[in-house]
Enzyme design. Structure first.
Site, mmCIF file in Angstrom:
data_model
loop_
_atom_site.group_PDB
_atom_site.id
_atom_site.type_symbol
_atom_site.label_atom_id
_atom_site.label_comp_id
_atom_site.label_asym_id
_atom_site.label_seq_id
_atom_site.Cartn_x
_atom_site.Cartn_y
_atom_site.Cartn_z
ATOM 1 N N PHE A 8 0.816 -1.212 0.000
ATOM 2 C CA PHE A 8 0.000 0.000 0.000
ATOM 3 C C PHE A 8 0.853 1.267 0.000
ATOM 4 O O PHE A 8 1.924 1.316 0.617
ATOM 5 C CB PHE A 8 -0.891 0.041 1.248
ATOM 6 C CG PHE A 8 -1.936 -1.031 1.303
ATOM 7 C CD1 PHE A 8 -3.224 -0.804 0.823
ATOM 8 C CD2 PHE A 8 -1.643 -2.272 1.847
ATOM 9 C CE1 PHE A 8 -4.192 -1.794 0.886
ATOM 10 C CE2 PHE A 8 -2.605 -3.271 1.925
ATOM 11 C CZ PHE A 8 -3.890 -3.031 1.433
ATOM 12 N N ASP A 9 0.336 2.287 -0.671
ATOM 13 C CA ASP A 9 0.779 3.645 -0.442
ATOM 14 C C ASP A 9 0.240 4.046 0.926
ATOM 15 O O ASP A 9 -0.648 3.379 1.472
ATOM 16 C CB ASP A 9 0.230 4.550 -1.554
ATOM 17 C CG ASP A 9 0.521 6.004 -1.310
ATOM 18 O OD1 ASP A 9 1.682 6.347 -1.031
ATOM 19 O OD2 ASP A 9 -0.429 6.816 -1.388
ATOM 20 N N LEU A 10 0.723 5.151 1.475
ATOM 21 C CA LEU A 10 0.340 5.529 2.833
ATOM 22 C C LEU A 10 -0.626 6.723 2.832
ATOM 23 O O LEU A 10 -1.812 6.581 3.110
ATOM 24 C CB LEU A 10 1.603 5.844 3.630
ATOM 25 C CG LEU A 10 1.498 5.952 5.139
ATOM 26 C CD1 LEU A 10 0.854 4.728 5.752
ATOM 27 C CD2 LEU A 10 2.886 6.169 5.733
ATOM 28 N N ASP A 11 -0.114 7.888 2.479
ATOM 29 C CA ASP A 11 -0.930 9.106 2.481
ATOM 30 C C ASP A 11 -2.034 9.032 1.424
ATOM 31 O O ASP A 11 -1.773 8.733 0.260
ATOM 32 C CB ASP A 11 -0.060 10.334 2.184
ATOM 33 C CG ASP A 11 0.991 10.572 3.236
ATOM 34 O OD1 ASP A 11 0.753 11.399 4.118
ATOM 35 O OD2 ASP A 11 2.055 9.918 3.179
#
Length: 217
Positions: A8-11
């Site tokens: 996953f990406d975070l932001d």
């Protein structure tokens, strides 16, 4: 093949940081004499600080990152998990999936601003800005993830909220997933899958035969 690695990406994907990030950019740029609206600074989302400054055609000294991180402290409390994302991550982990993060955040930012989310209890591998020379949309961050985990690209999916995330996944030969639950209105025709709700990722992990057919994409 089984889809075992959920990266996953975070932001903007797992954690709603958009307002905090944009306000921090606006605040910090003002210190350098630049006046940008919150809408104008949206071009910085999903990229490193250097790329963000380039997109804004803004010039700053070597202290910019330090000032940004200091200013972010004032806004960071506005960030929180998107509804349902934490529960989705726990379900994936309970089903034996490997969870990873590939983010443009620096190690210092990750430790300073995301510690309260206890991400290390869920994720086994985290790739941040310092871990690679090239950054999204270049595939190197995902190649680094696969190198560290020994995962084959055919059993990985990378899920993010920006076109750069989708391009990174596609460039790496990994299944790309775009989230729309953040309400950004961003679309990307290049995405192999789109998720409107975290429950849809749970459904993917819980498909009846436990496998994912890439040929259907």
């Amino acid at each position: 093949m089984d889809l075992k690695h959920y990266v996953f990406d975070l932001d903007g994907t797992l954690i709603d940081t958009e307002a905090a990030v944009l306000k921090t950019w606006q605040h910090t740029l003002k210190e350098y004499g630049y006046e940008y609206s919150l809408n104008e600074v949206k071009v910085v989302l999903g990229v490193t600080t250097d790329i963000g400054l380039q997109r804004l055609n803004a010039h700053a000294d070597e202290n910019y990152t330090y000032k940004w991180q200091t200013n972010y402290e004032s806004y960071s409390q506005e960030a929180d998990f998107f509804e349902g994302t934490k529960e989705m991550l726990k379900l994936l982990k309970d089903r034996g999936c490997s969870l990873g993060i590939v983010s443009s955040r620096s190690q210092k930012e990750y430790e300073r601003f995301f510690k309260s989310f206890h991400l290390d209890e869920l994720f086994t591998t985290v790739i941040l800005e310092e871990d690679t020379k090239e950054h999204k949309p270049d595939p190197e961050p995902l190649f680094k993830y696969m190198e560290l985990t020994g995962a084959d690209k055919d059993i990985c999916i990378y899920i993010g909220d920006m076109p750069t995330d989708i391009q990174c996944a596609n460039n790496a030969g990994v299944i790309s997933g775009l989230v729309t639950w953040n309400g950004s209105g961003i679309s990307c025709d290049e995405a192999k899958m789109t998720f409107n709700d975290p429950k849809e990722i749970c459904d993917l992990a819980m498909c009846s035969d436990g496998t994912f057919n890439r040929d259907k994409l």
